[in-house]
Design a protein around this motif. Structure first.
Motif, PDB file in Angstrom:
ATOM      1  N   UNK A 155       0.818  -1.211   0.000  1.00  0.00           N
ATOM      2  CA  UNK A 155       0.000   0.000   0.000  1.00  0.00           C
ATOM      3  C   UNK A 155       0.854   1.265   0.000  1.00  0.00           C
ATOM      4  N   UNK A 156       1.962   1.272   0.723  1.00  0.00           N
ATOM      5  CA  UNK A 156       2.821   2.456   0.797  1.00  0.00           C
ATOM      6  C   UNK A 156       4.094   2.305  -0.043  1.00  0.00           C
ATOM      7  N   UNK A 157       4.138   1.276  -0.892  1.00  0.00           N
ATOM      8  CA  UNK A 157       5.362   1.000  -1.647  1.00  0.00           C
ATOM      9  C   UNK A 157       5.677   2.099  -2.664  1.00  0.00           C
ATOM     10  N   UNK A 158       4.651   2.616  -3.340  1.00  0.00           N
ATOM     11  CA  UNK A 158       4.874   3.687  -4.318  1.00  0.00           C
ATOM     12  C   UNK A 158       5.311   4.964  -3.606  1.00  0.00           C
ATOM     13  N   UNK A 159       4.686   5.256  -2.471  1.00  0.00           N
ATOM     14  CA  UNK A 159       5.058   6.445  -1.689  1.00  0.00           C
ATOM     15  C   UNK A 159       6.506   6.326  -1.207  1.00  0.00           C
ATOM     16  N   UNK A 177       4.612  -4.967  -6.727  1.00  0.00           N
ATOM     17  CA  UNK A 177       4.919  -6.347  -7.108  1.00  0.00           C
ATOM     18  C   UNK A 177       6.019  -6.929  -6.232  1.00  0.00           C
ATOM     19  N   UNK A 178       7.040  -6.134  -5.935  1.00  0.00           N
ATOM     20  CA  UNK A 178       8.141  -6.626  -5.105  1.00  0.00           C
ATOM     21  C   UNK A 178       7.671  -6.972  -3.696  1.00  0.00           C
ATOM     22  N   UNK A 179       6.736  -6.186  -3.164  1.00  0.00           N
ATOM     23  CA  UNK A 179       6.221  -6.457  -1.816  1.00  0.00           C
ATOM     24  C   UNK A 179       5.418  -7.753  -1.773  1.00  0.00           C
ATOM     25  N   UNK A 180       4.626  -7.993  -2.822  1.00  0.00           N
ATOM     26  CA  UNK A 180       3.829  -9.214  -2.854  1.00  0.00           C
ATOM     27  C   UNK A 180       4.732 -10.438  -3.005  1.00  0.00           C
ATOM     28  N   UNK A 181       5.762 -10.341  -3.846  1.00  0.00           N
ATOM     29  CA  UNK A 181       6.683 -11.470  -4.012  1.00  0.00           C
ATOM     30  C   UNK A 181       7.483 -11.703  -2.737  1.00  0.00           C
ATOM     31  N   UNK A 182       7.889 -10.620  -2.073  1.00  0.00           N
ATOM     32  CA  UNK A 182       8.612 -10.763  -0.796  1.00  0.00           C
ATOM     33  C   UNK A 182       7.755 -11.495   0.229  1.00  0.00           C
ATOM     34  N   UNK A 183       6.481 -11.173   0.268  1.00  0.00           N
ATOM     35  CA  UNK A 183       5.567 -11.857   1.189  1.00  0.00           C
ATOM     36  C   UNK A 183       5.359 -13.310   0.778  1.00  0.00           C
ATOM     37  N   UNK A 184       5.458 -13.583  -0.520  1.00  0.00           N
ATOM     38  CA  UNK A 184       5.352 -14.965  -1.000  1.00  0.00           C
ATOM     39  C   UNK A 184       6.528 -15.801  -0.499  1.00  0.00           C
ATOM     40  N   UNK A 185       7.708 -15.198  -0.472  1.00  0.00           N
ATOM     41  CA  UNK A 185       8.878 -15.884   0.081  1.00  0.00           C
ATOM     42  C   UNK A 185       8.659 -16.180   1.558  1.00  0.00           C
ATOM     43  N   UNK A 186       8.116 -15.192   2.263  1.00  0.00           N
ATOM     44  CA  UNK A 186       7.800 -15.384   3.681  1.00  0.00           C
ATOM     45  C   UNK A 186       6.766 -16.488   3.857  1.00  0.00           C
ATOM     46  N   UNK A 187       5.820 -16.575   2.950  1.00  0.00           N
ATOM     47  CA  UNK A 187       4.783 -17.600   3.022  1.00  0.00           C
ATOM     48  C   UNK A 187       5.374 -18.992   2.885  1.00  0.00           C
ATOM     49  N   UNK A 222      -4.799 -12.665  -6.506  1.00  0.00           N
ATOM     50  CA  UNK A 222      -5.777 -11.795  -5.846  1.00  0.00           C
ATOM     51  C   UNK A 222      -5.080 -10.703  -5.041  1.00  0.00           C
ATOM     52  N   UNK A 223      -4.069 -11.076  -4.264  1.00  0.00           N
ATOM     53  CA  UNK A 223      -3.350 -10.107  -3.434  1.00  0.00           C
ATOM     54  C   UNK A 223      -2.625  -9.082  -4.294  1.00  0.00           C
ATOM     55  N   UNK A 224      -2.077  -9.521  -5.434  1.00  0.00           N
ATOM     56  CA  UNK A 224      -1.396  -8.586  -6.333  1.00  0.00           C
ATOM     57  C   UNK A 224      -2.383  -7.562  -6.877  1.00  0.00           C
ATOM     58  N   UNK A 225      -3.573  -8.017  -7.239  1.00  0.00           N
ATOM     59  CA  UNK A 225      -4.588  -7.088  -7.728  1.00  0.00           C
ATOM     60  C   UNK A 225      -4.986  -6.068  -6.681  1.00  0.00           C
ATOM     61  N   UNK A 226      -5.219  -6.527  -5.453  1.00  0.00           N
ATOM     62  CA  UNK A 226      -5.569  -5.616  -4.360  1.00  0.00           C
ATOM     63  C   UNK A 226      -4.406  -4.679  -4.056  1.00  0.00           C
ATOM     64  N   UNK A 227      -3.176  -5.215  -4.096  1.00  0.00           N
ATOM     65  CA  UNK A 227      -1.986  -4.403  -3.824  1.00  0.00           C
ATOM     66  C   UNK A 227      -1.835  -3.290  -4.852  1.00  0.00           C
ATOM     67  N   UNK A 228      -2.070  -3.605  -6.123  1.00  0.00           N
ATOM     68  CA  UNK A 228      -1.980  -2.586  -7.174  1.00  0.00           C
ATOM     69  C   UNK A 228      -3.033  -1.504  -6.955  1.00  0.00           C
ATOM     70  N   UNK A 229      -4.228  -1.922  -6.567  1.00  0.00           N
ATOM     71  CA  UNK A 229      -5.326  -0.973  -6.375  1.00  0.00           C
ATOM     72  C   UNK A 229      -5.053  -0.019  -5.218  1.00  0.00           C
ATOM     73  N   UNK A 230      -4.752  -0.562  -4.044  1.00  0.00           N
ATOM     74  CA  UNK A 230      -4.609   0.296  -2.864  1.00  0.00           C
ATOM     75  C   UNK A 230      -3.296   1.077  -2.878  1.00  0.00           C
ATOM     76  N   UNK A 231      -2.250   0.550  -3.539  1.00  0.00           N
ATOM     77  CA  UNK A 231      -1.003   1.316  -3.642  1.00  0.00           C
ATOM     78  C   UNK A 231      -1.202   2.539  -4.519  1.00  0.00           C
TER      79      UNK A 231
END
Length: 329
Positions: A155-159, A177-187, A222-231
């Motif tokens: 959400x704050x990645x672009x900022x 995209x980098x934040x979602x992939x980073x969280x995927x590694x954590x997953x 799904x998370x990538x889509x939401x991430x793009x929207x709210x960011x």
């Protein structure tokens, strides 16, 4: 034929309405039992129609906008090194100056599970009984934690990338995209913790666990889509960063992570929870790891519909507004 954004939206809506009308009269062997409750049946057909419409539009985009797709792929290829750098930075900074380091990726979900297990299996033991409750709990927590973490960080990645955006050209979608992939590694570490809990509790292993990549792919898209929207929205509406925490807390309790949804049998709240995308992804994951069942075709269509819809909406909003970011950063 030139596929403009307006035409794509119009085609999607026309196809969705057409499929919706056709599916109303489709045999039950295709769409399942026609529930008397319209609150359940109408969204069910709507999601199926939307999934089919989006799939066709995707094919049309690749056919008639092949030059645009090729240009985007070339741009991504040129900057993929920067994406790797962002992912590496996120992973390293997460455990910087930590004594246990990466081990926290395994310990954190396990410790959270222990706390929640004590609370729900002790204080609420008279409300419901679930076999292998730690496994049931963690199977929901893994999916939820990925969604919550990835979208909150994105959400704050672009900022946060303001300094780079104002100096050089970088595809702005690289940041969420980098934040979602980073969280995927954590997953991935959380899944390792999940299997440790399965072994320790003596819960059964099912061959259906081999299908884990399918729900992981659904929740990732799904998370990538939401991430793009709210960011994108957070660049213009900074208050969103505060409101989103409240929203995710509400969504967590509507995802049946801690308790079986069957305790709400016959209530209107059960129908509401059924329309929650996170609940569907969690239930899909539990089907293959907790109950050892293969989700049917309809279940896959529902998850695909949620995932693709979020990705299309999020990508459209992000790409349409990205040229205006520089004015608000």
């Amino acid at each position: 034929m030139v596929l403009t954004k307006k035409r794509l939206i119009a085609i999607t809506l026309v196809l969705m309405v057409s499929f919706f009308i056709l599916l109303l009269y489709a045999p039950e062997s295709l769409i399942g039992h026609r529930d008397d409750n319209l609150l359940l049946f109408v969204p069910k057909i709507l999601f199926l129609a939307l999934t089919a419409a989006i799939a066709i539009v995707f094919v049309l985009i690749f056919i008639f906008r092949s030059e645009y797709i090729s240009a985007q792929l070339n741009t991504f290829s040129r900057f993929k090194y920067y994406l790797k750098l962002l992912i590496k930075r996120d992973f390293v900074s997460r455990y910087r100056k930590s004594i246990l380091g990466v081990l926290w990726s395994l310990l954190n979900p396990i410790l959270m599970m222990l706390v929640l297990t004590m609370v729900f299996s002790t204080l609420f033991r008279n409300m419901f009984t679930v076999a292998f409750f730690p496994v049931y709990l963690l199977s929901g927590q893994v999916i939820w934690a990925f969604f919550s973490e990835s979208t909150t960080l994105a959400m704050t990645s672009v900022i946060a990338g303001e300094g780079v955006i104002k100096k050089v050209y970088v595809p702005k979608y690289m940041f969420p995209l980098s934040k979602v992939i980073s969280s995927l590694v954590q997953m991935a570490f959380s899944l390792a913790a999940f299997f440790i809990v399965v072994i320790v509790t003596g819960a059964p292993f099912y061959w259906t666990m081999l299908l884990i990549p399918i729900p992981v792919l659904y929740i990732f898209v799904f998370s990538l889509g939401v991430a793009m929207l709210i960011s994108s929205l957070s660049v213009f509406f900074r208050d969103l960063t505060y409101l989103y925490g409240v929203f995710t807390t509400l969504l967590m309790y509507l995802s049946a992570i801690f308790w079986p949804v069957e305790i709400l049998e016959g209530s209107a709240l059960q129908n509401l929870i059924g329309l929650n995308p996170l609940y569907q992804f969690i239930r899909y994951f539990r089907y293959i790891v907790y109950w050892g069942k293969v989700p049917d075709l309809w279940f896959n269509f529902v998850c695909i519909g949620f995932a693709l819809s979020a990705l299309c909406i999020g990508t459209y909003v992000f790409m349409r507004q990205q040229d205006k970011y520089i004015l608000s950063l």
